[in-house]
Scaffold this motif. Structure first.
Motif, PDB file in Angstrom:
ATOM      1  N   ALA A   1      -4.310  10.949   3.901  1.00  0.00           N
ATOM      2  CA  ALA A   1      -3.658  10.737   2.614  1.00  0.00           C
ATOM      3  C   ALA A   1      -4.426   9.708   1.792  1.00  0.00           C
ATOM      4  O   ALA A   1      -5.213   8.908   2.316  1.00  0.00           O
ATOM      5  CB  ALA A   1      -2.226  10.264   2.843  1.00  0.00           C
ATOM      6  N   VAL A   2      -4.145   9.709   0.493  1.00  0.00           N
ATOM      7  CA  VAL A   2      -4.763   8.778  -0.448  1.00  0.00           C
ATOM      8  C   VAL A   2      -3.743   7.695  -0.772  1.00  0.00           C
ATOM      9  O   VAL A   2      -2.590   8.003  -1.135  1.00  0.00           O
ATOM     10  CB  VAL A   2      -5.225   9.504  -1.733  1.00  0.00           C
ATOM     11  CG1 VAL A   2      -5.863   8.507  -2.703  1.00  0.00           C
ATOM     12  CG2 VAL A   2      -6.186  10.630  -1.382  1.00  0.00           C
TER      13      VAL A   2
ATOM     14  N   ARG B   1       0.864  -1.185   0.000  1.00  0.00           N
ATOM     15  CA  ARG B   1       0.000   0.000   0.000  1.00  0.00           C
ATOM     16  C   ARG B   1       0.898   1.231   0.000  1.00  0.00           C
ATOM     17  O   ARG B   1       1.667   1.444   0.936  1.00  0.00           O
ATOM     18  CB  ARG B   1      -0.888  -0.021   1.241  1.00  0.00           C
ATOM     19  CG  ARG B   1      -1.985   1.038   1.256  1.00  0.00           C
ATOM     20  CD  ARG B   1      -2.959   0.711   2.376  1.00  0.00           C
ATOM     21  NE  ARG B   1      -4.008   1.695   2.487  1.00  0.00           N
ATOM     22  CZ  ARG B   1      -4.018   2.698   3.380  1.00  0.00           C
ATOM     23  NH1 ARG B   1      -3.009   2.821   4.232  1.00  0.00           N
ATOM     24  NH2 ARG B   1      -5.026   3.553   3.409  1.00  0.00           N
ATOM     25  N   VAL B   2       0.816   2.038  -1.083  1.00  0.00           N
ATOM     26  CA  VAL B   2       1.682   3.202  -1.222  1.00  0.00           C
ATOM     27  C   VAL B   2       0.815   4.464  -1.185  1.00  0.00           C
ATOM     28  O   VAL B   2      -0.384   4.444  -1.480  1.00  0.00           O
ATOM     29  CB  VAL B   2       2.500   3.151  -2.537  1.00  0.00           C
ATOM     30  CG1 VAL B   2       3.443   1.964  -2.521  1.00  0.00           C
ATOM     31  CG2 VAL B   2       1.573   3.086  -3.755  1.00  0.00           C
ATOM     32  N   GLU B   3       1.467   5.565  -0.799  1.00  0.00           N
ATOM     33  CA  GLU B   3       0.780   6.852  -0.688  1.00  0.00           C
ATOM     34  C   GLU B   3       0.793   7.570  -2.031  1.00  0.00           C
ATOM     35  O   GLU B   3       1.844   7.842  -2.602  1.00  0.00           O
ATOM     36  CB  GLU B   3       1.467   7.701   0.371  1.00  0.00           C
ATOM     37  CG  GLU B   3       0.763   9.007   0.652  1.00  0.00           C
ATOM     38  CD  GLU B   3       1.494   9.813   1.719  1.00  0.00           C
ATOM     39  OE1 GLU B   3       0.829  10.465   2.537  1.00  0.00           O
ATOM     40  OE2 GLU B   3       2.741   9.778   1.731  1.00  0.00           O
ATOM     41  N   VAL B   4      -0.407   7.882  -2.539  1.00  0.00           N
ATOM     42  CA  VAL B   4      -0.542   8.611  -3.809  1.00  0.00           C
ATOM     43  C   VAL B   4      -0.607  10.107  -3.555  1.00  0.00           C
ATOM     44  O   VAL B   4       0.006  10.909  -4.262  1.00  0.00           O
ATOM     45  CB  VAL B   4      -1.791   8.126  -4.573  1.00  0.00           C
ATOM     46  CG1 VAL B   4      -1.970   8.910  -5.879  1.00  0.00           C
ATOM     47  CG2 VAL B   4      -1.703   6.646  -4.855  1.00  0.00           C
ATOM     48  N   GLN B   5      -1.348  10.504  -2.517  1.00  0.00           N
ATOM     49  CA  GLN B   5      -1.477  11.920  -2.172  1.00  0.00           C
ATOM     50  C   GLN B   5      -1.262  12.041  -0.675  1.00  0.00           C
ATOM     51  O   GLN B   5      -1.932  11.345   0.100  1.00  0.00           O
ATOM     52  CB  GLN B   5      -2.859  12.447  -2.581  1.00  0.00           C
ATOM     53  CG  GLN B   5      -3.065  13.924  -2.262  1.00  0.00           C
ATOM     54  CD  GLN B   5      -4.468  14.397  -2.667  1.00  0.00           C
ATOM     55  OE1 GLN B   5      -5.183  13.697  -3.374  1.00  0.00           O
ATOM     56  NE2 GLN B   5      -4.835  15.594  -2.224  1.00  0.00           N
TER      57      GLN B   5
END
Length: 245
Positions: free
Chosen positions: A197-198, A76-80
């Motif tokens: 965050a997204v 799971r990575v942070e897009v925003q």
């Protein structure tokens, strides 16, 4: 009968007798009449079988290399990124009525004199004692007698304190009046709201197990060998023969 070398103290005498007997028998061609004959015989060695370990193959070692294991997993990575948003709130006031002290409470003291009274008590002026008293009877004889004299007392008066001088406290209450004023109910504040965050899921490779190198040790192969060893050396003994002369 068997005679062993070194078993008895009289072996030298026996040997001398046997040599003399053998010499006489050799001269005569046999043992003497009524004598005994001895034959020198060989005793075998005493042998024992023992087990002894021997190395058939010595111990050895070699290096074993194992490659790394790479796996793929969902991450799971942070897009925003998340952020904070400020919200300002004004102060809140209220009008209240409360008592205000005009004159504080106080305490005043008044003096009270000491109190006395007169008391009477008996004191001894002269303590009791003894005295010698002379007297004469009708025949003119003088008599000396010891008589006791009572104590002489008198009553005196004196003034004693019943209660010491002191102070009496008088308390006066405080004086209040009502006062109207505004008070702060809630101070002005700034509230920060966090916007999360997204994130989204992606595939990432990772090292499940790193490459390793280890040493493998092979133990030695050991066998058991049985062999015979001489425990006691054999010797010679003299043994009596069955012939008599």
């Amino acid at each position: 009968m068997r005679v062993t070398i070194g078993r008895t103290v009289s072996w030298a005498a026996v040997t001398a007798s046997i040599i003399a007997l053998g010499t006489s028998q050799a001269a005569a061609g046999g043992c003497l009449h009524g004598g005994a004959c001895y034959t020198k015989i060989r005793q075998p060695d005493v042998v024992r079988t023992i087990a002894q370990p021997i190395v058939v193959r010595p111990a050895s070692s070699h290096m074993a290399h194992e490659p790394a294991v790479i796996g793929v997993r969902h991450a799971r990575v942070e897009v925003q990124p998340g952020r904070w948003r400020a919200e300002h709130k004004p102060a809140v006031y209220s009008t209240i009525v409360r008592p205000v002290m005009i004159t504080p409470a106080r305490v005043s003291y008044s003096h009270v004199p000491a109190q006395y009274r007169t008391v009477h008590e008996t004191v001894v002026v002269q303590p009791a004692g003894a005295a010698w008293q002379r007297s004469h009877d009708r025949h003119g004889r003088e008599t000396l007698c010891k008589v006791h004299t009572p104590a002489i007392t008198r009553s005196v008066e004196r003034t004693v304190m019943v209660a010491p001088a002191g102070k009496i406290a008088t308390h006066q209450s405080a004086v209040y009046r009502e006062e109207t004023r505004q008070v702060l109910v809630q101070a002005a504040a700034t509230r920060h709201h966090y916007q999360p965050a997204v994130h989204q899921w992606v595939q990432k490779s990772y090292v499940a197990r790193p490459a390793t190198a280890r040493v493998i040790h092979i133990p030695a192969v050991v066998a058991v060998e049985h062999r015979q060893v001489v425990v006691q050396q054999g010797g010679y003994v003299w043994q009596r023969s069955g012939r008599h002369w």
